[in-house]
Structure formats: structure tokens, C-alpha cells
Scaffold this motif. Sequence first.
Motif, PDB file in Angstrom:
ATOM      1  N   MET A   8       0.847  -1.185   0.000  1.00  0.00           N
ATOM      2  CA  MET A   8       0.000   0.000   0.000  1.00  0.00           C
ATOM      3  C   MET A   8       0.886   1.239   0.000  1.00  0.00           C
ATOM      4  SD  MET A   8      -2.838   1.050   2.839  1.00  0.00           S
ATOM      5  CE  MET A   8      -3.976   2.322   2.441  1.00  0.00           C
ATOM      6  N   THR A   9       0.512   2.232  -0.764  1.00  0.00           N
ATOM      7  CA  THR A   9       1.249   3.480  -0.780  1.00  0.00           C
ATOM      8  C   THR A   9       0.509   4.521   0.058  1.00  0.00           C
ATOM      9  OG1 THR A   9       0.111   4.250  -2.765  1.00  0.00           O
ATOM     10  CG2 THR A   9       2.164   3.030  -3.087  1.00  0.00           C
ATOM     11  N   THR A  10       1.211   5.566   0.395  1.00  0.00           N
ATOM     12  CA  THR A  10       0.596   6.643   1.147  1.00  0.00           C
ATOM     13  C   THR A  10      -0.318   7.433   0.231  1.00  0.00           C
ATOM     14  OG1 THR A  10       2.534   6.815   2.558  1.00  0.00           O
ATOM     15  CG2 THR A  10       1.047   8.707   2.525  1.00  0.00           C
ATOM     16  N   THR A  11      -1.563   7.551   0.626  1.00  0.00           N
ATOM     17  CA  THR A  11      -2.530   8.354  -0.099  1.00  0.00           C
ATOM     18  C   THR A  11      -3.106   9.358   0.877  1.00  0.00           C
ATOM     19  OG1 THR A  11      -3.096   6.493  -1.527  1.00  0.00           O
ATOM     20  CG2 THR A  11      -4.666   8.306  -1.437  1.00  0.00           C
ATOM     21  N   ILE A  12      -2.977  10.617   0.532  1.00  0.00           N
ATOM     22  CA  ILE A  12      -3.495  11.665   1.409  1.00  0.00           C
ATOM     23  C   ILE A  12      -4.785  12.179   0.777  1.00  0.00           C
ATOM     24  CG2 ILE A  12      -3.043  13.898   2.482  1.00  0.00           C
ATOM     25  CD1 ILE A  12      -0.040  13.237   2.244  1.00  0.00           C
ATOM     26  N   THR A  13      -5.887  11.841   1.426  1.00  0.00           N
ATOM     27  CA  THR A  13      -7.195  12.227   0.917  1.00  0.00           C
ATOM     28  C   THR A  13      -8.172  12.383   2.073  1.00  0.00           C
ATOM     29  OG1 THR A  13      -8.960  11.611  -0.644  1.00  0.00           O
ATOM     30  CG2 THR A  13      -7.903   9.827   0.537  1.00  0.00           C
ATOM     31  N   THR A  14      -9.118  13.264   1.898  1.00  0.00           N
ATOM     32  CA  THR A  14     -10.146  13.414   2.925  1.00  0.00           C
ATOM     33  C   THR A  14     -11.081  12.212   2.844  1.00  0.00           C
ATOM     34  OG1 THR A  14     -11.547  14.681   1.441  1.00  0.00           O
ATOM     35  CG2 THR A  14     -10.064  15.932   2.861  1.00  0.00           C
ATOM     36  N   GLY A  15     -11.687  11.877   3.946  1.00  0.00           N
ATOM     37  CA  GLY A  15     -12.649  10.797   3.968  1.00  0.00           C
ATOM     38  C   GLY A  15     -12.048   9.405   4.057  1.00  0.00           C
ATOM     39  N   ALA A  16     -10.731   9.293   4.044  1.00  0.00           N
ATOM     40  CA  ALA A  16     -10.104   7.976   4.182  1.00  0.00           C
ATOM     41  C   ALA A  16     -10.323   7.473   5.600  1.00  0.00           C
ATOM     42  CB  ALA A  16      -8.610   8.056   3.871  1.00  0.00           C
ATOM     43  N   ASP A  17     -10.547   6.204   5.722  1.00  0.00           N
ATOM     44  CA  ASP A  17     -10.781   5.611   7.041  1.00  0.00           C
ATOM     45  C   ASP A  17      -9.429   5.259   7.673  1.00  0.00           C
ATOM     46  OD1 ASP A  17     -12.183   4.701   9.207  1.00  0.00           O
ATOM     47  OD2 ASP A  17     -12.556   2.713   8.343  1.00  0.00           O
ATOM     48  N   VAL A  68      10.492  14.585  21.458  1.00  0.00           N
ATOM     49  CA  VAL A  68       9.614  13.787  20.608  1.00  0.00           C
ATOM     50  C   VAL A  68       8.194  14.296  20.811  1.00  0.00           C
ATOM     51  CG1 VAL A  68       8.803  11.462  20.060  1.00  0.00           C
ATOM     52  CG2 VAL A  68      11.139  11.800  20.880  1.00  0.00           C
ATOM     53  N   GLU A  69       7.503  14.646  19.711  1.00  0.00           N
ATOM     54  CA  GLU A  69       6.160  15.216  19.790  1.00  0.00           C
ATOM     55  C   GLU A  69       5.195  14.471  18.865  1.00  0.00           C
ATOM     56  OE1 GLU A  69       6.197  19.742  20.182  1.00  0.00           O
ATOM     57  OE2 GLU A  69       8.086  19.299  19.130  1.00  0.00           O
ATOM     58  N   PRO A  70       4.654  13.321  19.314  1.00  0.00           N
ATOM     59  CA  PRO A  70       3.692  12.586  18.482  1.00  0.00           C
ATOM     60  C   PRO A  70       2.265  13.098  18.681  1.00  0.00           C
ATOM     61  CG  PRO A  70       4.185  11.333  20.454  1.00  0.00           C
ATOM     62  CD  PRO A  70       5.025  12.590  20.522  1.00  0.00           C
ATOM     63  N   ALA A  71       1.479  13.066  17.609  1.00  0.00           N
ATOM     64  CA  ALA A  71       0.050  13.389  17.687  1.00  0.00           C
ATOM     65  C   ALA A  71      -0.668  12.675  16.551  1.00  0.00           C
ATOM     66  CB  ALA A  71      -0.173  14.890  17.596  1.00  0.00           C
ATOM     67  N   LEU A  72      -1.920  12.293  16.798  1.00  0.00           N
ATOM     68  CA  LEU A  72      -2.741  11.644  15.780  1.00  0.00           C
ATOM     69  C   LEU A  72      -3.661  12.672  15.125  1.00  0.00           C
ATOM     70  CD1 LEU A  72      -3.737   8.317  17.548  1.00  0.00           C
ATOM     71  CD2 LEU A  72      -2.008   8.658  15.765  1.00  0.00           C
ATOM     72  N   TYR A  73      -3.869  12.511  13.814  1.00  0.00           N
ATOM     73  CA  TYR A  73      -4.667  13.447  13.029  1.00  0.00           C
ATOM     74  C   TYR A  73      -5.568  12.699  12.048  1.00  0.00           C
ATOM     75  CZ  TYR A  73      -1.090  16.843  14.436  1.00  0.00           C
ATOM     76  OH  TYR A  73      -0.237  17.635  15.153  1.00  0.00           O
ATOM     77  N   ARG A  74      -6.532  13.428  11.513  1.00  0.00           N
ATOM     78  CA  ARG A  74      -7.300  13.010  10.339  1.00  0.00           C
ATOM     79  C   ARG A  74      -7.100  14.089   9.279  1.00  0.00           C
ATOM     80  NH1 ARG A  74      -9.784   8.451  11.243  1.00  0.00           N
ATOM     81  NH2 ARG A  74     -10.827   8.078  13.215  1.00  0.00           N
ATOM     82  N   VAL A  75      -7.085  13.692   8.027  1.00  0.00           N
ATOM     83  CA  VAL A  75      -6.918  14.661   6.936  1.00  0.00           C
ATOM     84  C   VAL A  75      -8.180  15.523   6.854  1.00  0.00           C
ATOM     85  CG1 VAL A  75      -6.593  14.984   4.457  1.00  0.00           C
ATOM     86  CG2 VAL A  75      -5.374  13.132   5.657  1.00  0.00           C
ATOM     87  N   HIS A  76      -8.000  16.815   6.922  1.00  0.00           N
ATOM     88  CA  HIS A  76      -9.124  17.739   6.866  1.00  0.00           C
ATOM     89  C   HIS A  76      -9.356  18.233   5.435  1.00  0.00           C
ATOM     90  CE1 HIS A  76     -11.877  20.890   8.125  1.00  0.00           C
ATOM     91  NE2 HIS A  76     -11.201  21.710   7.363  1.00  0.00           N
ATOM     92  N   SER A  77      -8.286  18.569   4.727  1.00  0.00           N
ATOM     93  CA  SER A  77      -8.433  19.025   3.340  1.00  0.00           C
ATOM     94  C   SER A  77      -7.131  18.780   2.592  1.00  0.00           C
ATOM     95  CB  SER A  77      -8.831  20.493   3.272  1.00  0.00           C
ATOM     96  OG  SER A  77      -7.815  21.317   3.816  1.00  0.00           O
TER      97      SER A  77
END
Length: 110
Positions: A1-10, A95-104
Amino acid sequence: MTTTITTGADLVTLVNVFTVDPARQTELVDSLEAATREIFVTMPGFRSANLHTSLDGTRVVNYAQWASEDEYRDALRRPEVREHLTKAMAIAEKVEPALYRVHSVHHIGA
């Protein structure tokens, strides 16, 4: 699998910013690459990891995608992952980790 940056990805995205002495940037990135190849690719829920090195040598950014927050947190509890994190934290100054979701997502000409 490759990295895909898109909104709505689960997916959830880990953005982990490491601050490091420029003399140790290569050591840190080598450690992170080895851990990804040897450990993370075998973890349930792991999707991709991308390492970015700052031009001034003071930072390494890990942009990693996971299937879910739960699978990411489960991975953090595994002994081999804890060992890797201890090693990375010994090299990095911060070290500064954080979890995100793609917004746009924006592209030229779109």
C-alpha cells in the motif's frame, strides 16, 4: 500500500516530530527506518510511513498512516515497539507525536 493523502479515508495519521542534534539526525533516521522495516510493517493496522529530514538537520518528521487509533495504540503496547521508542527517545532531544485526520487536500490547478 502506498501513502494516499485524501479526505474521507478511514485512516488516522501519526505526525511525530523529533527534535535532534544535527550531528545525530542520520543516526535517528536510520533507527526509524530500521524499526519501520523490521517492526512496524508487521503490525496489524499499519499502512505506511514516510520520514522527512529538515534541511538544517534539527528535525525528523515521521508521517505514518494507521487503519485505526486502536490499532496504533495496541502497537505502542508491544515490547518490541517500546524498545524502539526508548532507543529513538535516547537519540532525539524531543519527541512530539500526535494523531490526526486529513481535513483538506489542495493541489495547484485544482
